[in-house]
Design a protein around this motif. Structure first.
Motif, PDB file in Angstrom:
ATOM      1  N   SER A 173       0.812  -1.222   0.000  1.00  0.00           N
ATOM      2  CA  SER A 173       0.000   0.000   0.000  1.00  0.00           C
ATOM      3  C   SER A 173       0.844   1.271   0.000  1.00  0.00           C
ATOM      4  O   SER A 173       0.308   2.372   0.002  1.00  0.00           O
ATOM      5  N   TYR A 174       2.168   1.117   0.027  1.00  0.00           N
ATOM      6  CA  TYR A 174       3.082   2.267   0.052  1.00  0.00           C
ATOM      7  C   TYR A 174       2.776   3.190   1.221  1.00  0.00           C
ATOM      8  O   TYR A 174       2.671   4.407   1.082  1.00  0.00           O
ATOM      9  N   ALA A 175       2.642   2.572   2.394  1.00  0.00           N
ATOM     10  CA  ALA A 175       2.351   3.335   3.603  1.00  0.00           C
ATOM     11  C   ALA A 175       3.523   4.241   3.950  1.00  0.00           C
ATOM     12  O   ALA A 175       4.680   3.979   3.602  1.00  0.00           O
ATOM     13  N   ASP A 176       3.219   5.334   4.646  1.00  0.00           N
ATOM     14  CA  ASP A 176       4.249   6.248   5.107  1.00  0.00           C
ATOM     15  C   ASP A 176       5.226   5.492   6.001  1.00  0.00           C
ATOM     16  O   ASP A 176       4.833   4.757   6.906  1.00  0.00           O
ATOM     17  N   LEU A 177       6.517   5.683   5.745  1.00  0.00           N
ATOM     18  CA  LEU A 177       7.539   4.929   6.472  1.00  0.00           C
ATOM     19  C   LEU A 177       7.462   5.185   7.965  1.00  0.00           C
ATOM     20  O   LEU A 177       7.517   4.252   8.781  1.00  0.00           O
ATOM     21  N   MET A 178       7.317   6.428   8.356  1.00  0.00           N
ATOM     22  CA  MET A 178       7.285   6.753   9.774  1.00  0.00           C
ATOM     23  C   MET A 178       5.997   6.258  10.421  1.00  0.00           C
ATOM     24  O   MET A 178       6.001   5.784  11.558  1.00  0.00           O
ATOM     25  N   ALA A 179       4.894   6.341   9.685  1.00  0.00           N
ATOM     26  CA  ALA A 179       3.630   5.871  10.235  1.00  0.00           C
ATOM     27  C   ALA A 179       3.655   4.371  10.475  1.00  0.00           C
ATOM     28  O   ALA A 179       3.024   3.866  11.406  1.00  0.00           O
ATOM     29  N   SER A 180       4.376   3.636   9.645  1.00  0.00           N
ATOM     30  CA  SER A 180       4.471   2.186   9.810  1.00  0.00           C
ATOM     31  C   SER A 180       5.525   1.803  10.837  1.00  0.00           C
ATOM     32  O   SER A 180       5.733   0.627  11.085  1.00  0.00           O
ATOM     33  N   ARG A 181       6.197   2.814  11.415  1.00  0.00           N
ATOM     34  CA  ARG A 181       7.209   2.621  12.450  1.00  0.00           C
ATOM     35  C   ARG A 181       8.343   1.726  11.971  1.00  0.00           C
ATOM     36  O   ARG A 181       8.847   0.875  12.690  1.00  0.00           O
ATOM     37  N   CYS A 182       8.718   1.913  10.718  1.00  0.00           N
ATOM     38  CA  CYS A 182       9.846   1.186  10.152  1.00  0.00           C
ATOM     39  C   CYS A 182      11.048   2.108  10.034  1.00  0.00           C
ATOM     40  O   CYS A 182      10.915   3.329   9.935  1.00  0.00           O
ATOM     41  N   ASP A 183      12.235   1.512  10.046  1.00  0.00           N
ATOM     42  CA  ASP A 183      13.471   2.290   9.971  1.00  0.00           C
ATOM     43  C   ASP A 183      13.854   2.619   8.540  1.00  0.00           C
ATOM     44  O   ASP A 183      14.468   3.654   8.263  1.00  0.00           O
ATOM     45  N   ALA A 184      13.534   1.730   7.623  1.00  0.00           N
ATOM     46  CA  ALA A 184      13.910   1.905   6.225  1.00  0.00           C
ATOM     47  C   ALA A 184      12.945   1.096   5.375  1.00  0.00           C
ATOM     48  O   ALA A 184      12.153   0.296   5.884  1.00  0.00           O
ATOM     49  N   GLY A 185      13.002   1.312   4.072  1.00  0.00           N
ATOM     50  CA  GLY A 185      12.119   0.580   3.180  1.00  0.00           C
ATOM     51  C   GLY A 185      12.754   0.392   1.822  1.00  0.00           C
ATOM     52  O   GLY A 185      13.837   0.920   1.543  1.00  0.00           O
ATOM     53  N   ILE A 186      12.079  -0.358   0.982  1.00  0.00           N
ATOM     54  CA  ILE A 186      12.519  -0.559  -0.399  1.00  0.00           C
ATOM     55  C   ILE A 186      11.374  -0.153  -1.313  1.00  0.00           C
ATOM     56  O   ILE A 186      10.237  -0.631  -1.146  1.00  0.00           O
ATOM     57  N   ARG A 187      11.671   0.731  -2.226  1.00  0.00           N
ATOM     58  CA  ARG A 187      10.672   1.180  -3.200  1.00  0.00           C
ATOM     59  C   ARG A 187      11.351   1.524  -4.514  1.00  0.00           C
ATOM     60  O   ARG A 187      12.571   1.704  -4.574  1.00  0.00           O
ATOM     61  N   TYR A 188      10.510   1.660  -5.517  1.00  0.00           N
ATOM     62  CA  TYR A 188      11.001   2.123  -6.811  1.00  0.00           C
ATOM     63  C   TYR A 188      10.905   3.645  -6.858  1.00  0.00           C
ATOM     64  O   TYR A 188      10.175   4.268  -6.090  1.00  0.00           O
ATOM     65  N   GLU A 189      11.663   4.223  -7.759  1.00  0.00           N
ATOM     66  CA  GLU A 189      11.889   5.668  -7.758  1.00  0.00           C
ATOM     67  C   GLU A 189      10.603   6.486  -7.721  1.00  0.00           C
ATOM     68  O   GLU A 189      10.495   7.459  -6.981  1.00  0.00           O
ATOM     69  N   GLU A 190       9.601   6.068  -8.502  1.00  0.00           N
ATOM     70  CA  GLU A 190       8.370   6.861  -8.567  1.00  0.00           C
ATOM     71  C   GLU A 190       7.550   6.767  -7.285  1.00  0.00           C
ATOM     72  O   GLU A 190       6.625   7.548  -7.089  1.00  0.00           O
ATOM     73  N   ARG A 191       7.911   5.822  -6.400  1.00  0.00           N
ATOM     74  CA  ARG A 191       7.172   5.636  -5.157  1.00  0.00           C
ATOM     75  C   ARG A 191       7.927   6.150  -3.931  1.00  0.00           C
ATOM     76  O   ARG A 191       7.433   6.018  -2.813  1.00  0.00           O
ATOM     77  N   LEU A 192       9.099   6.714  -4.118  1.00  0.00           N
ATOM     78  CA  LEU A 192       9.892   7.177  -2.988  1.00  0.00           C
ATOM     79  C   LEU A 192       9.211   8.356  -2.297  1.00  0.00           C
ATOM     80  O   LEU A 192       8.655   9.238  -2.955  1.00  0.00           O
ATOM     81  N   GLU A 193       9.276   8.357  -0.987  1.00  0.00           N
ATOM     82  CA  GLU A 193       8.738   9.476  -0.225  1.00  0.00           C
ATOM     83  C   GLU A 193       9.688  10.664  -0.291  1.00  0.00           C
ATOM     84  O   GLU A 193      10.896  10.508  -0.457  1.00  0.00           O
ATOM     85  N   ALA A 194       9.130  11.852  -0.173  1.00  0.00           N
ATOM     86  CA  ALA A 194       9.951  13.061  -0.190  1.00  0.00           C
ATOM     87  C   ALA A 194      10.816  13.125   1.070  1.00  0.00           C
ATOM     88  O   ALA A 194      10.502  12.539   2.098  1.00  0.00           O
ATOM     89  N   ASP A 195      11.922  13.843   0.952  1.00  0.00           N
ATOM     90  CA  ASP A 195      12.816  14.094   2.093  1.00  0.00           C
ATOM     91  C   ASP A 195      13.418  12.809   2.655  1.00  0.00           C
ATOM     92  O   ASP A 195      13.673  12.704   3.854  1.00  0.00           O
ATOM     93  N   MET A 196      13.642  11.837   1.793  1.00  0.00           N
ATOM     94  CA  MET A 196      14.277  10.587   2.204  1.00  0.00           C
ATOM     95  C   MET A 196      15.613  10.434   1.492  1.00  0.00           C
ATOM     96  O   MET A 196      15.810  10.940   0.385  1.00  0.00           O
ATOM     97  N   ILE A 197      16.542   9.747   2.140  1.00  0.00           N
ATOM     98  CA  ILE A 197      17.796   9.394   1.505  1.00  0.00           C
ATOM     99  C   ILE A 197      17.599   8.066   0.799  1.00  0.00           C
ATOM    100  O   ILE A 197      17.039   7.121   1.375  1.00  0.00           O
ATOM    101  N   ALA A 198      18.036   7.950  -0.445  1.00  0.00           N
ATOM    102  CA  ALA A 198      17.834   6.738  -1.232  1.00  0.00           C
ATOM    103  C   ALA A 198      19.174   6.156  -1.658  1.00  0.00           C
ATOM    104  O   ALA A 198      20.059   6.875  -2.129  1.00  0.00           O
ATOM    105  N   VAL A 199      19.311   4.853  -1.488  1.00  0.00           N
ATOM    106  CA  VAL A 199      20.531   4.130  -1.849  1.00  0.00           C
ATOM    107  C   VAL A 199      20.144   2.992  -2.784  1.00  0.00           C
ATOM    108  O   VAL A 199      19.212   2.231  -2.476  1.00  0.00           O
TER     109      VAL A 199
END
Length: 299
Positions: free
Chosen positions: A131-157
């Protein structure tokens, strides 16, 4: 009045999770135990912190004010403990990852086993979410997504293959019975095995050739939720029921064995690979930093 810090921590966990059941899934306690702990805290404070019904749990005004003051304090305490953790010979703690199903199939199997072997004191929790839930709302430290689904103000590796493709395929039996599509538009007259995102949006099939991009809204005898039910549509395709459109890496073993045959291969669309993303925080927890650095080295 003697308030135990753990009671306050439980209150913050329930408030952030939005309920006892979700908080229980995050910290491993039962909902009833969490509810009783919060009720004891309310009795000690003499103030109701949550309004409870059979369907929902919501903060009272007093609960909201308490959360405003406690949440930053606990965040600072956690950050302080992580600083100390950084002095250990081996980082310890938990890394919570929010990932789509495809990452558990095509990305994490080559990364997590060697990472856990190097860092035996780190525990990784994988939350599979389409569902591409907000990372902070899901209380997760990090996530994996594709470029078009990345949340703003995040560092991507970058993580995993840097280029992927969607593959279209069907069983030899289906193609013998129904014929082989020669153009993506031909799919409109075929039995397609389809997927729908948790939001209810249909997964469009995209194709590209010589700069021309086509988007097809398929229809057919089977509709599943994208992600977790993908194995079902693979088996259904193998059973001669219809045409499938999925990650090439997912279908590769079946194509190699001849259980499925490629369809419209010149039209298979390539796209950039996924990213590991995480918040831009000054004090990144030691286990998360270890995982990020490991991914950077492995890529």
């Amino acid at each position: 009045m003697k308030i135990e810090p753990n009671e306050l921590r439980i209150f913050v966990d329930v408030a952030k999770a939005g309920g006892f059941r979700d908080a229980a899934r995050l910290n491993g306690k039962s909902p009833s135990w969490l509810s009783q702990t919060v009720r004891s805290l309310e009795d000690e404070l003499g103030v109701r912190l949550f309004n409870r019904t059979t369907r929902s749990v919501a903060l009272t005004d007093a609960g909201s004010r308490l959360l405003e003051r406690l949440a930053p304090a606990f965040s600072e305490m956690d950050a302080a403990l992580e600083v100390i953790n950084g002095y250990r010979d081996r980082p310890a703690g938990t890394v919570r990852l929010n990932v789509p199903t495809v990452a558990t199939r095509l990305i994490l199997p080559s990364i997590l086993p060697p990472f856990l072997a190097v860092y035996p004191d780190i525990r990784v929790e994988v939350v599979v979410d389409e569902s591409y839930a907000d990372l902070m709302a899901s209380r997760c430290d990090a996530g994996i997504r594709y470029e078009e689904r990345l949340e703003a103000d995040m560092i991507a590796v970058p993580i995993g293959p840097r280029s992927q493709r969607f593959a279209t395929a069907a069983s030899p039996g289906y193609l013998k019975r129904r014929g082989t599509p020669e153009h993506p538009r031909d799919l409109l007259s075929h039995a397609c095995l389809c997927a729908r995102f948790p939001s209810g949006v249909m997964a469009t099939w995209e194709f590209e050739r010589d700069g021309e991009v086509l988007r097809i809204d398929p229809s057919g005898p089977l509709m599943v939720q994208a992600g977790g039910s993908s194995d079902l549509i693979v088996e259904t395709a193998i059973a001669d029921i219809g045409i499938i459109h999925l990650f090439e890496g997912w279908l590769a073993p079946y194509l190699k064995k001849g259980l499925l045959e490629p369809v419209l291969k010149p039209w298979w669309q390539s796209f950039s690979g996924p990213f590991l993303y995480y918040p831009s925080r000054r004090l990144l927890p030691a286990p998360v930093r270890a995982f990020v650095d490991f991914v950077k080295t492995a890529s």
